[in-house]
Design a protein around this motif. Sequence first.
Motif, PDB file in Angstrom:
ATOM      1  N   PRO B  34      50.395  22.373  58.023  1.00 50.59           N
ATOM      2  CA  PRO B  34      51.621  21.908  57.364  1.00 50.59           C
ATOM      3  C   PRO B  34      51.603  20.408  57.071  1.00 50.59           C
ATOM      4  N   ILE B  35      50.986  19.643  57.961  1.00 48.80           N
ATOM      5  CA  ILE B  35      50.936  18.188  57.746  1.00 48.80           C
ATOM      6  C   ILE B  35      50.064  17.873  56.535  1.00 48.80           C
ATOM      7  N   LEU B  36      48.921  18.551  56.452  1.00 46.60           N
ATOM      8  CA  LEU B  36      48.024  18.343  55.316  1.00 46.60           C
ATOM      9  C   LEU B  36      48.711  18.766  54.013  1.00 46.60           C
ATOM     10  N   GLU B  37      49.383  19.900  54.057  1.00 45.61           N
ATOM     11  CA  GLU B  37      50.077  20.392  52.854  1.00 45.61           C
ATOM     12  C   GLU B  37      51.180  19.430  52.408  1.00 45.61           C
ATOM     13  N   ASP B  38      51.993  18.994  53.365  1.00 47.29           N
ATOM     14  CA  ASP B  38      53.083  18.069  53.021  1.00 47.29           C
ATOM     15  C   ASP B  38      52.539  16.775  52.433  1.00 47.29           C
ATOM     16  N   THR B  39      51.428  16.312  53.007  1.00 45.82           N
ATOM     17  CA  THR B  39      50.819  15.067  52.525  1.00 45.82           C
ATOM     18  C   THR B  39      50.402  15.213  51.071  1.00 45.82           C
ATOM     19  N   ILE B  40      49.764  16.337  50.767  1.00 47.04           N
ATOM     20  CA  ILE B  40      49.302  16.568  49.393  1.00 47.04           C
ATOM     21  C   ILE B  40      50.496  16.668  48.443  1.00 47.04           C
ATOM     22  N   LYS B  41      51.503  17.430  48.848  1.00 37.64           N
ATOM     23  CA  LYS B  41      52.669  17.626  47.972  1.00 37.64           C
ATOM     24  C   LYS B  41      53.377  16.307  47.705  1.00 37.64           C
ATOM     25  N   ASP B  42      53.443  15.494  48.743  1.00 33.98           N
ATOM     26  CA  ASP B  42      54.115  14.211  48.604  1.00 33.98           C
ATOM     27  C   ASP B  42      53.325  13.291  47.674  1.00 33.98           C
ATOM     28  N   MET B  43      52.015  13.300  47.834  1.00 34.74           N
ATOM     29  CA  MET B  43      51.176  12.382  47.051  1.00 34.74           C
ATOM     30  C   MET B  43      51.147  12.751  45.578  1.00 34.74           C
ATOM     31  N   PHE B  44      51.004  14.052  45.322  1.00 35.79           N
ATOM     32  CA  PHE B  44      50.829  14.478  43.937  1.00 35.79           C
ATOM     33  C   PHE B  44      52.089  15.151  43.421  1.00 35.79           C
ATOM     34  N   VAL B  73      43.347  22.247  50.693  1.00 32.07           N
ATOM     35  CA  VAL B  73      43.660  21.299  49.617  1.00 32.07           C
ATOM     36  C   VAL B  73      43.760  22.049  48.289  1.00 32.07           C
ATOM     37  N   VAL B  74      42.760  22.873  48.015  1.00 31.26           N
ATOM     38  CA  VAL B  74      42.719  23.596  46.741  1.00 31.26           C
ATOM     39  C   VAL B  74      43.891  24.585  46.650  1.00 31.26           C
ATOM     40  N   ASP B  75      44.151  25.306  47.742  1.00 27.56           N
ATOM     41  CA  ASP B  75      45.262  26.272  47.750  1.00 27.56           C
ATOM     42  C   ASP B  75      46.601  25.582  47.494  1.00 27.56           C
ATOM     43  N   THR B  76      46.779  24.429  48.132  1.00 26.63           N
ATOM     44  CA  THR B  76      48.050  23.713  47.980  1.00 26.63           C
ATOM     45  C   THR B  76      48.252  23.285  46.529  1.00 26.63           C
ATOM     46  N   PHE B  77      47.183  22.810  45.910  1.00 23.52           N
ATOM     47  CA  PHE B  77      47.282  22.411  44.502  1.00 23.52           C
ATOM     48  C   PHE B  77      47.585  23.600  43.607  1.00 23.52           C
ATOM     49  N   HIS B  78      46.949  24.705  43.903  1.00 22.79           N
ATOM     50  CA  HIS B  78      47.167  25.901  43.101  1.00 22.79           C
ATOM     51  C   HIS B  78      48.645  26.281  43.128  1.00 22.79           C
ATOM     52  N   GLU B  79      49.199  26.248  44.330  1.00 28.39           N
ATOM     53  CA  GLU B  79      50.618  26.576  44.512  1.00 28.39           C
ATOM     54  C   GLU B  79      51.509  25.598  43.728  1.00 28.39           C
ATOM     55  N   MET B  80      51.147  24.302  43.808  1.00 28.11           N
ATOM     56  CA  MET B  80      51.940  23.291  43.094  1.00 28.11           C
ATOM     57  C   MET B  80      51.872  23.495  41.583  1.00 28.11           C
ATOM     58  N   CYS B  81      50.680  23.840  41.092  1.00 31.07           N
ATOM     59  CA  CYS B  81      50.513  24.051  39.650  1.00 31.07           C
ATOM     60  C   CYS B  81      51.321  25.262  39.201  1.00 31.07           C
ATOM     61  N   GLN B  82      51.323  26.295  40.044  1.00 31.27           N
ATOM     62  CA  GLN B  82      52.093  27.497  39.702  1.00 31.27           C
ATOM     63  C   GLN B  82      53.584  27.183  39.673  1.00 31.27           C
ATOM     64  N   GLN B  83      54.034  26.434  40.683  1.00 28.56           N
ATOM     65  CA  GLN B  83      55.459  26.086  40.736  1.00 28.56           C
ATOM     66  C   GLN B  83      55.871  25.234  39.544  1.00 28.56           C
ATOM     67  N   ALA B  84      54.961  24.348  39.123  1.00 23.70           N
ATOM     68  CA  ALA B  84      55.270  23.476  37.979  1.00 23.70           C
ATOM     69  C   ALA B  84      54.998  24.186  36.654  1.00 23.70           C
ATOM     70  N   GLN B  85      54.575  25.450  36.751  1.00 22.70           N
ATOM     71  CA  GLN B  85      54.240  26.271  35.580  1.00 22.70           C
ATOM     72  C   GLN B  85      53.260  25.564  34.631  1.00 22.70           C
ATOM     73  N   LEU B  86      52.294  24.884  35.222  1.00 21.77           N
ATOM     74  CA  LEU B  86      51.259  24.231  34.414  1.00 21.77           C
ATOM     75  C   LEU B  86      50.245  25.274  33.953  1.00 21.77           C
ATOM     76  N   LYS B  87      49.704  25.053  32.769  1.00 19.46           N
ATOM     77  CA  LYS B  87      48.711  26.007  32.264  1.00 19.46           C
ATOM     78  C   LYS B  87      47.315  25.706  32.797  1.00 19.46           C
ATOM     79  N   THR B  88      47.079  24.446  33.081  1.00 21.20           N
ATOM     80  CA  THR B  88      45.792  24.084  33.689  1.00 21.20           C
ATOM     81  C   THR B  88      46.075  23.211  34.912  1.00 21.20           C
TER      82      THR B  88
END
Lengths: 369, 369
Positions: B34-44, B73-88
């Motif tokens: 959770p700490i790693l995930e929160d850090t990534i979400k906060d940064m990006f 790291v990769v999973d967290t980004f994937h989730e963020m991209c999906q939530q932001a409905q990004l195409k890439t």
Amino acid sequence: MVKASVPCMNSGDKETSYGTCSLPQEIVLPKARPILEDTIKDMFSNVSSTDCIKVADLGCSSGPNTFMAISIVVDTFHEMCQQAQLKTSPEFQVFLNDLPENDFNNIFRSVASFTDRIKKGKGDKFGLCFVTGVPGSFYGRLFPNRSLHLVHSSYSVNWLSKACISFHVPDGIGNNKGSVYMAESSPPNVFKAHSRQFKEDFSTFLKLRSQEMIPGGRMVLTFNGRSNLYPSKQDDDWKLQLAKSLYDLVVEGIVKEADADSFNIPMYAPYKGELCEIIQKEDSFDLDKLEVVQINWGPRDVLTNEDFEFDKYQRGQKTANSVRAITEPMLASHFGEDILDKLFTGLAKYEAERLGYKLTSIVVSMKKK
Amino acid sequence: MVKASVPCMNSGDKETSYGTCSLPQEIVLPKARPILEDTIKDMFSNVSSTDCIKVADLGCSSGPNTFMAISIVVDTFHEMCQQAQLKTSPEFQVFLNDLPENDFNNIFRSVASFTDRIKKGKGDKFGLCFVTGVPGSFYGRLFPNRSLHLVHSSYSVNWLSKACISFHVPDGIGNNKGSVYMAESSPPNVFKAHSRQFKEDFSTFLKLRSQEMIPGGRMVLTFNGRSNLYPSKQDDDWKLQLAKSLYDLVVEGIVKEADADSFNIPMYAPYKGELCEIIQKEDSFDLDKLEVVQINWGPRDVLTNEDFEFDKYQRGQKTANSVRAITEPMLASHFGEDILDKLFTGLAKYEAERLGYKLTSIVVSMKKK
């Protein structure tokens, strides 16, 4: 020795190891060096404006040649910084690439002595050099978009992409019996199949690299090439002798004919005109320079001691060792290990009758549009 | 098994290999995640604005844990991209670092299955992931200036820099006889020498990373820590039992007393207050989060099958195997290989009387100023 389903060299420091045998990379370098140097000088005419120079060497292998090209890059920059009387120089990030089967552990254990040598020779103010390893085929993406300044590769883009799958003859060249490669004696469809595959592969290579390089980035590639438009006696080399020795084993009943017929060394030596045409058609790079050079290839001792009188069988054995360094893993994968000693004893006898080879090499320098 | 003059793990897939034993990295991850995930979400928070995300994992070792942090790291980004409905999504460049003695060949042969899994799970439109290997000590520079977004390291910054030279006791702690580490029973100067060395090393580590990271870049580190300000029984672990078994061999005349006295495991488990103080004093990073977590450590089977009734000697043997996975190369380097079987048989007997360990771990998340 490892069996390999992809092209990789013999590791270690035996007589038949990649590191101890004379290699075209090493011999061509004095001739390719001026082109690489000029390319760097031209690209970084304002050397102080770049923070970190990113250089990739594709198909770096694992042996004494691995750091050769990178050393030239670093030396050239050092000279440029001195001439410009700069107090510091840019940092370097060096990406050494080869297939995952390559012995990266061996490379990584030499990195410290490479970087120490830079520090010792050039002083503390010369930019730090960070060495990384990148496993993977250069027929796929290896680097992020627009991330590289300079790409170098020596005798690696000769390997066809199918080499990443097997050493079986490609479709459509089933009638290349008696040969293990595209030789003068091969029927025309063999030449066409190899040529078509190379065109496809090299175009893919250029497209991928153009994505990975910055606009204005440079690429210097050295190929084992042909001196004639069509395969000719002039370009005959060890592959022809290897085929002779292999088919002797077929006659002796040691190798099955079907196995020999289905073996193919997945390399292609292009003619200069083909390279120009592919580069132009793919359209991502401007061709800056193309030079055809002839090099002598043979055992290291023979080449470096011209006056030394070798027993011809000793010379043949040494050439066979050099060939074994390059081909053993793929031969073991196709035929098993048991035939290897006999195969290379036979090759040594054929090689005893020759004085090494004149190899045609082609060096090209390109600029990313 | 290799002898090592630096800390590295047993490779391969034997019972005593790093890959087959239960490791703190694996057990702490659900708590550190959770700490790693929160850090990534906060940064990006604005994920689309970055072309290529550069992530380094320092002290990655070579085994099933190597890709664990990178996967998060990769999973967290994937989730963020999906939530932001990004195409890439952005591309990733991953730098796996460890000492040059680490088995990078083994890692590199697993890269394709790691990247294939990403492609399969997340689709072609998810950013490419480029994996590279970086050999070298993290107590030296490893990356160009301002080149990294995110740095992760798990249980590696516990190794003192002197570990890169030898496993001999450092100067000033010559009176730590009967122990192989900083134990409760050690005299105060042993604690002070270790503590001083850690302070120096971790400060150096922070300074170097601050040069390599972009402003605003994040770093998540997990330490094996202490629960008390001073070394206490509560933090006793396998090192104490290993010392007992080692000194049994001294009594039996198998190991020379001087050899045992001069052996030291160059690790330091900091107390949370020490970490805060060093980070604050070094002044390159803001401490975002610090969490102390307790984990159970023991053989994989014992931890994953809580109801399973183990014979206590079998359990002891399994714990000894886990310790052997981490310590064998350094013990072999100091004492030779001949004593190892006896040493770990002895350890297994001591471990049979225990039910595994409660280990204190400290997870910190920092932001580059």
